[in-house]
Write a protein that holds these residues in place. Structure first.
Motif, PDB file in Angstrom:
ATOM      1  N   VAL A 197     -11.910   3.017   5.519  1.00  0.00           N
ATOM      2  CA  VAL A 197     -11.408   3.384   6.763  1.00  0.00           C
ATOM      3  C   VAL A 197     -10.723   1.946   7.564  1.00  0.00           C
ATOM      4  CG1 VAL A 197     -11.589   4.027   9.188  1.00  0.00           C
ATOM      5  CG2 VAL A 197     -12.280   5.533   7.182  1.00  0.00           C
ATOM      6  N   ARG A 198     -11.652   0.976   7.337  1.00  0.00           N
ATOM      7  CA  ARG A 198     -11.442  -0.350   8.152  1.00  0.00           C
ATOM      8  C   ARG A 198     -10.276  -1.081   7.271  1.00  0.00           C
ATOM      9  NH1 ARG A 198     -17.859  -2.252   8.198  1.00  0.00           N
ATOM     10  NH2 ARG A 198     -18.397  -0.881   9.927  1.00  0.00           N
ATOM     11  N   ALA A 199     -10.242  -0.964   6.049  1.00  0.00           N
ATOM     12  CA  ALA A 199      -9.115  -1.493   5.322  1.00  0.00           C
ATOM     13  C   ALA A 199      -7.718  -0.969   5.575  1.00  0.00           C
ATOM     14  CB  ALA A 199      -9.276  -1.508   3.949  1.00  0.00           C
ATOM     15  N   VAL A 200      -7.621   0.294   5.676  1.00  0.00           N
ATOM     16  CA  VAL A 200      -6.504   1.261   6.008  1.00  0.00           C
ATOM     17  C   VAL A 200      -6.032   0.970   7.362  1.00  0.00           C
ATOM     18  CG1 VAL A 200      -5.542   3.462   6.164  1.00  0.00           C
ATOM     19  CG2 VAL A 200      -6.866   2.949   4.382  1.00  0.00           C
ATOM     20  N   ARG A 201      -7.206   1.132   8.397  1.00  0.00           N
ATOM     21  CA  ARG A 201      -6.669   0.943   9.880  1.00  0.00           C
ATOM     22  C   ARG A 201      -6.213  -0.675  10.009  1.00  0.00           C
ATOM     23  NH1 ARG A 201     -11.636   1.658  13.855  1.00  0.00           N
ATOM     24  NH2 ARG A 201     -12.234  -0.769  12.940  1.00  0.00           N
ATOM     25  N   ALA A 202      -6.522  -1.569   9.514  1.00  0.00           N
ATOM     26  CA  ALA A 202      -6.236  -3.043   9.583  1.00  0.00           C
ATOM     27  C   ALA A 202      -4.482  -2.774   8.976  1.00  0.00           C
ATOM     28  CB  ALA A 202      -7.003  -4.144   8.702  1.00  0.00           C
ATOM     29  N   GLY A 203      -4.455  -2.169   8.055  1.00  0.00           N
ATOM     30  CA  GLY A 203      -2.896  -2.230   7.767  1.00  0.00           C
ATOM     31  C   GLY A 203      -2.047  -1.549   8.464  1.00  0.00           C
ATOM     32  N   GLU A 204      -2.555  -0.425   9.139  1.00  0.00           N
ATOM     33  CA  GLU A 204      -1.802   0.335  10.114  1.00  0.00           C
ATOM     34  C   GLU A 204      -1.362  -0.498  11.276  1.00  0.00           C
ATOM     35  OE1 GLU A 204      -1.594   4.637   9.256  1.00  0.00           O
ATOM     36  OE2 GLU A 204      -0.221   2.889   8.943  1.00  0.00           O
ATOM     37  N   GLU A 260      19.776 -15.098  -0.752  1.00  0.00           N
ATOM     38  CA  GLU A 260      19.848 -15.325   0.489  1.00  0.00           C
ATOM     39  C   GLU A 260      19.905 -16.849   1.167  1.00  0.00           C
ATOM     40  OE1 GLU A 260      17.008 -12.887   2.601  1.00  0.00           O
ATOM     41  OE2 GLU A 260      17.256 -11.246   1.087  1.00  0.00           O
ATOM     42  N   ALA A 261      19.180 -17.387   0.332  1.00  0.00           N
ATOM     43  CA  ALA A 261      19.110 -19.014   0.549  1.00  0.00           C
ATOM     44  C   ALA A 261      18.713 -19.080   2.025  1.00  0.00           C
ATOM     45  CB  ALA A 261      20.409 -19.946   0.464  1.00  0.00           C
ATOM     46  N   VAL A 262      17.864 -18.316   2.284  1.00  0.00           N
ATOM     47  CA  VAL A 262      16.961 -18.315   3.678  1.00  0.00           C
ATOM     48  C   VAL A 262      15.458 -18.259   3.253  1.00  0.00           C
ATOM     49  CG1 VAL A 262      16.643 -17.421   5.582  1.00  0.00           C
ATOM     50  CG2 VAL A 262      18.869 -17.351   4.811  1.00  0.00           C
ATOM     51  N   ARG A 263      14.690 -19.308   3.384  1.00  0.00           N
ATOM     52  CA  ARG A 263      13.355 -19.232   3.231  1.00  0.00           C
ATOM     53  C   ARG A 263      12.616 -18.265   3.993  1.00  0.00           C
ATOM     54  NH1 ARG A 263       9.049 -24.346   3.265  1.00  0.00           N
ATOM     55  NH2 ARG A 263       7.274 -23.247   2.529  1.00  0.00           N
ATOM     56  N   GLY A 264      12.904 -18.268   5.453  1.00  0.00           N
ATOM     57  CA  GLY A 264      12.191 -17.420   6.120  1.00  0.00           C
ATOM     58  C   GLY A 264      12.297 -16.263   5.727  1.00  0.00           C
ATOM     59  N   ALA A 265      13.601 -15.564   5.263  1.00  0.00           N
ATOM     60  CA  ALA A 265      13.988 -14.439   5.158  1.00  0.00           C
ATOM     61  C   ALA A 265      13.232 -13.800   3.631  1.00  0.00           C
ATOM     62  CB  ALA A 265      15.570 -14.104   4.850  1.00  0.00           C
ATOM     63  N   ALA A 266      13.063 -14.725   2.698  1.00  0.00           N
ATOM     64  CA  ALA A 266      12.378 -14.338   1.699  1.00  0.00           C
ATOM     65  C   ALA A 266      10.931 -14.293   1.801  1.00  0.00           C
ATOM     66  CB  ALA A 266      12.591 -15.670   0.536  1.00  0.00           C
ATOM     67  N   GLU A 267      10.391 -15.070   2.778  1.00  0.00           N
ATOM     68  CA  GLU A 267       8.812 -14.910   3.177  1.00  0.00           C
ATOM     69  C   GLU A 267       8.654 -13.414   3.857  1.00  0.00           C
ATOM     70  OE1 GLU A 267       8.081 -18.128   5.552  1.00  0.00           O
ATOM     71  OE2 GLU A 267       7.905 -19.505   3.827  1.00  0.00           O
ATOM     72  N   ALA A 268       9.769 -13.077   4.611  1.00  0.00           N
ATOM     73  CA  ALA A 268       9.677 -11.721   5.151  1.00  0.00           C
ATOM     74  C   ALA A 268       9.779 -10.708   4.238  1.00  0.00           C
ATOM     75  CB  ALA A 268      10.605 -11.550   6.147  1.00  0.00           C
ATOM     76  N   ALA A 269      10.739 -10.831   3.157  1.00  0.00           N
ATOM     77  CA  ALA A 269      10.971  -9.812   2.195  1.00  0.00           C
ATOM     78  C   ALA A 269       9.475  -9.887   1.365  1.00  0.00           C
ATOM     79  CB  ALA A 269      11.982 -10.212   1.248  1.00  0.00           C
ATOM     80  N   ALA A 270       8.964 -10.919   1.123  1.00  0.00           N
ATOM     81  CA  ALA A 270       7.642 -10.997   0.296  1.00  0.00           C
ATOM     82  C   ALA A 270       6.634 -10.098   1.018  1.00  0.00           C
ATOM     83  CB  ALA A 270       7.312 -12.055  -0.106  1.00  0.00           C
ATOM     84  N   ALA A 271       6.556 -10.268   2.260  1.00  0.00           N
ATOM     85  CA  ALA A 271       5.631  -9.851   3.104  1.00  0.00           C
ATOM     86  C   ALA A 271       5.799  -8.092   3.173  1.00  0.00           C
ATOM     87  CB  ALA A 271       5.676 -10.099   4.668  1.00  0.00           C
ATOM     88  N   ALA A 272       6.951  -7.672   3.292  1.00  0.00           N
ATOM     89  CA  ALA A 272       7.447  -6.495   3.453  1.00  0.00           C
ATOM     90  C   ALA A 272       7.136  -5.749   2.071  1.00  0.00           C
ATOM     91  CB  ALA A 272       8.915  -6.178   3.367  1.00  0.00           C
ATOM     92  N   ALA A 273       7.304  -6.506   0.716  1.00  0.00           N
ATOM     93  CA  ALA A 273       6.996  -6.138  -0.476  1.00  0.00           C
ATOM     94  C   ALA A 273       5.563  -5.859  -0.745  1.00  0.00           C
ATOM     95  CB  ALA A 273       7.520  -7.146  -1.439  1.00  0.00           C
ATOM     96  N   ALA A 274       4.807  -6.930  -0.050  1.00  0.00           N
ATOM     97  CA  ALA A 274       3.330  -6.715  -0.218  1.00  0.00           C
ATOM     98  C   ALA A 274       2.756  -5.582   0.438  1.00  0.00           C
ATOM     99  CB  ALA A 274       2.567  -7.963   0.529  1.00  0.00           C
ATOM    100  N   LYS A 275       3.497  -5.528   1.675  1.00  0.00           N
ATOM    101  CA  LYS A 275       3.188  -4.202   2.612  1.00  0.00           C
ATOM    102  C   LYS A 275       3.407  -2.811   1.585  1.00  0.00           C
ATOM    103  CE  LYS A 275       1.581  -3.330   5.721  1.00  0.00           C
ATOM    104  NZ  LYS A 275       0.276  -2.922   6.116  1.00  0.00           N
ATOM    105  N   TRP A 276       4.363  -2.886   0.799  1.00  0.00           N
ATOM    106  CA  TRP A 276       4.784  -1.575   0.200  1.00  0.00           C
ATOM    107  C   TRP A 276       3.731  -1.497  -1.089  1.00  0.00           C
ATOM    108  CZ3 TRP A 276       7.270   2.389   1.354  1.00  0.00           C
ATOM    109  CH2 TRP A 276       7.793   3.176   0.330  1.00  0.00           C
ATOM    110  N   GLU A 277       3.280  -2.470  -1.801  1.00  0.00           N
ATOM    111  CA  GLU A 277       2.242  -2.569  -2.567  1.00  0.00           C
ATOM    112  C   GLU A 277       0.928  -2.051  -1.986  1.00  0.00           C
ATOM    113  OE1 GLU A 277       0.631  -2.412  -6.287  1.00  0.00           O
ATOM    114  OE2 GLU A 277       2.776  -2.636  -5.775  1.00  0.00           O
ATOM    115  N   GLU A 278       0.717  -2.365  -0.822  1.00  0.00           N
ATOM    116  CA  GLU A 278      -0.565  -1.885  -0.302  1.00  0.00           C
ATOM    117  C   GLU A 278      -0.375  -0.263   0.039  1.00  0.00           C
ATOM    118  OE1 GLU A 278      -2.164  -1.798   4.386  1.00  0.00           O
ATOM    119  OE2 GLU A 278      -1.684  -3.773   3.189  1.00  0.00           O
TER     120      GLU A 278
END
Length: 473
Positions: free
Chosen positions: A331-338, A382-400
Motif C-alpha cells: 500500500v505504501r509503495a502504490v500510494r506514493a506512486g499515486e 527532439e534534441a531537447v534534454r529536458g523533454a527526453a528526461e520527462a519522457a523517461a520519467a513518464a516511461a518509468a511511471k508506465w513501467e510502474e
C-alpha cells in the motif's frame, strides 16, 4: 436485490479453499471495502455481519470508479465478471490534453500483453453499480448486511461492537472498514487534461460522464459522503472553452476534498484484541486516484486468503499480523506512486512545458505518449534534454503501472502460507511430538511435561521497509 445476484453465484467457477475452523467476523463499514471483505470471507467459510450507518441508497454513493487490472482480476476470480460487464465499460486507451486550451497532447493505448499478463481488464463504472454487484454477491454468499446501523463503540479486547441503540455484538475478529474518519480509523477511453496547478479526468459511465477536477487548495475540506454542494464552474477556473459546456452541465459535486499525504499508522492490528483495520480506515488514499478502491478490495482478499487456512484459534492473531506485514509495504509503495501521478498531472511552469513538449513529440511520431520505447528515441528526435528526461520519467511511471497491475494479492497470501504458515505449523507439531515422547520416557520417574513454546508467525516474518521519497508540486 438487483438482477446481478443470480449471476454472481452461478458464474463463480473457482471453488476456494474452505477454512477448517469457521469463526465470526463483524465488519464495521459497509462500503466497497467492507462488502468486498465480507464476500471474500464468506467465500472461505467464515460467518460475517456487516454494519453500515448509511441507508442502502446512501451507501451506494455517486460518481464513477476506475477498476484497474489488479482489481478486476480479483473480481473475475470471485466469479463477478458477467455481473460487472453488464454495466462496466472496458477501456482501451488514455487521451491527454491541455486543461487551458483543450489541445490534444496524444494518447496511450493499453498494452495487450500487459493486460494479458495481469489477467484483468481496465474497467470504468459507477460507484452505485459496483456497490450493487458486491452487495448482491455478498448477500448471496450468506453475509448479513445491516444498513442504517450506527456503531457507538468498539472494544478490541473483548471483540465487542456496541450499536447506537445499545445492542452489543461480539466477534472473534472485528474489521474496521469505516473509512478515514471512522471509529476504527465496452471499448472506450479515459481523458485527462493537464494544466498549471489544475487537471481534469473524465470517463464515460452508463448514460453519464464522470468528471473529476483537481485545483489548488482553497481551504475548504469536504469528505466523501457529504451532500453534493459545489459548482464545478467555481473550481475549474481558467479551463479551456472546449470543456466549459460539460462543466456547465455537471450537477453539483462533493468537495472540495483535500489531497493529503497522511501519516502512516504503524499498527493496523490492535495489541489488546482482534481488531484489524482495512481500506481507508488503515491507509487513506488521495481522492480520485486509480488505486484507492483497488487497495481496499485487495485488503479484503488477502485477509480472507489467510483465514482460509484457519484451523485453530491460536492462529488468529498470527494471521492478522501476517495481513499487516503483507499489505503495508504494498500500500505504501502504490500510494506514493499515486501522489506522484497527481503532481505530474498538475505540474506548473517549466516542468509542465517539458512534460507537454515530450508528449507532443511522441504523439507526432505516432507513438504512445507514455511508451518506454518512445523515451529511448526522445533525445535524438527532439534534441531537447529536458523533454527526453520527462519522457523517461513518464516511461518509468508506465513501467510502474505494469508492476502494480500485474500484482496478484491472493497469490502473495498463499505464498506467505507456504513459506511461513506451514513452516510454523510443522515446527509446532514437531515440538509437540518431541514433548510427548519425553513425557512418555520420563513418566516413571515423575518427570513433568514442559509446555510447548508458542510460535509467533508475525515475528518470524521478514520485515519489509519501504522508503518514500517526498515530492512537492
Amino acid at each position: 436485490m438487483s438482477a446481478s445476484a443470480e449471476s454472481s453465484v452461478s458464474s463463480s467457477g473457482n471453488a476456494p479453499l474452505q477454512a477448517q475452523l469457521s469463526i465470526d467476523f463483524v465488519v464495521v463499514g459497509g462500503g466497497i471495502a467492507g462488502l468486498a471483505c465480507a464476500l471474500a470471507l464468506r467465500r472461505v467459510g467464515h460467518n460475517v455481519q456487516v454494519l453500515e450507518r448509511a441507508s442502502y441508497d446512501g451507501a451506494r454513493g455517486s460518481g464513477g470508479v476506475r477498476v484497474p487490472p489488479n482489481l478486476s482480476k480479483i473480481f473475475f476470480h470471485w466469479g463477478l465478471r458477467d455481473a460487472l460487464l453488464r454495466t462496466a465499460i472496458v477501456t482501451t486507451k488514455l487521451d491527454f490534453g491541455r486543461y487551458e486550451s483543450g489541445e490534444n497532447l496524444g494518447q496511450h493505448a493499453w498494452d495487450e500483453q500487459l493486460l494479458k499478463e495481469s489477467r484483468g481488464s481496465y474497467l470504468i463504472l459507477s460507484h452505485a453499480d459496483l456497490y450493487d454487484v458486491l452487495f448482491d454477491a455478498a448477500v448471496a454468499r450468506g453475509a448479513r448486511v445491516r444498513h442504517g446501523c450506527a456503531v457507538a463503540g468498539i472494544s478490541a479486547e473483548g471483540g465487542a461492537v456496541t450499536l447506537a441503540g445499545g445492542e452489543v455484538l461480539r466477534a472473534d475478529v472485528v474489521v474496521g472498514a469505516d473509512g478515514e474518519h471512522g471509529l476504527a480509523r465496452k471499448e472506450e477511453y479515459l481523458f485527462t487534461a493537464f494544466g498549471s496547478g489544475h487537471a481534469i479526468i473524465a470517463y464515460p459511465m452508463t448514460g453519464k460522464i464522470a468528471i473529476q477536477v483537481y485545483a489548488p487548495d482553497d481551504g475548504r475540506a469536504g469528505h466523501f459522503g457529504d451532500e453534493p454542494c459545489v459548482d464545478l464552474s467555481g473550481i475549474a477556473d481558467g479551463i479551456g472553452e472546449i470543456f466549459k459546456p460539460a462543466i456547465a452541465c455537471a450537477r453539483k459535486a462533493i468537495g472540495p476534498i483535500p489531497i493529503k499525504d497522511h501519516t502512516d499508522l504503524e499498527d493496523w492490528v490492535s495489541e489488546d484484541g482482534a481488531l484489524v483495520l482495512i481500506g481507508e480506515a488503515a491507509h487513506p488514499f488521495p481522492p480520485s486516484t486509480i488505486q484507492g478502491t483497488a487497495m481496499a478490495v485487495e485488503d479484503g482478499a488477502v485477509l480472507a486468503k489467510l483465514f482460509s487456512h484457519l484451523s485453530c484459534p491460536r492462529q488468529i492473531r498470527s494471521f492478522l499480523h501476517a495481513f499487516q506485514e503483507l499489505r503495508q509495504a504494498r500500500v505504501r509503495a502504490v500510494r506514493a506512486g499515486e501522489l506522484q501521478a497527481t503532481f505530474f498531472m498538475t505540474a506548473d511552469g517549466p516542468d509542465a512545458l517539458i512534460r507537454d513538449a515530450a508528449m507532443r513529440a511522441k504523439a507526432a511520431a505516432g507513438r504512445n505518449v507514455l511508451d518506454a520505447d518512445a523515451a529511448k528515441h526522445g533525445a535524438e528526435e527532439e534534441a531537447v534534454r529536458g523533454a527526453a528526461e520527462a519522457a523517461a520519467a513518464a516511461a518509468a511511471k508506465w513501467e510502474e503501472y505494469r508492476i502494480v497491475f500485474g500484482y496478484d494479492c491472493e497469490d502473495e497470501a498463499d505464498d506467505w502460507w507456504v513459506q511461513w504458515g506451514l513452516l510454523g505449523e510443522r515446527a509446532r507439531e514437531g515440538t509437540s511430538e518431541a514433548s510427548d515422547s519425553e513425557e512418555g520416557a520420563g513418566s516413571g520417574s515423575g518427570a513433568r511435561r514442559a509446555p510447548a513454546p508458542r510460535i509467533d508467525f508475525a515475528s518470524a516474518m521478514t520485515s519489509v521497509q519501504v522508503v518514500e521519497h517526498s515530492s512537492s508540486s
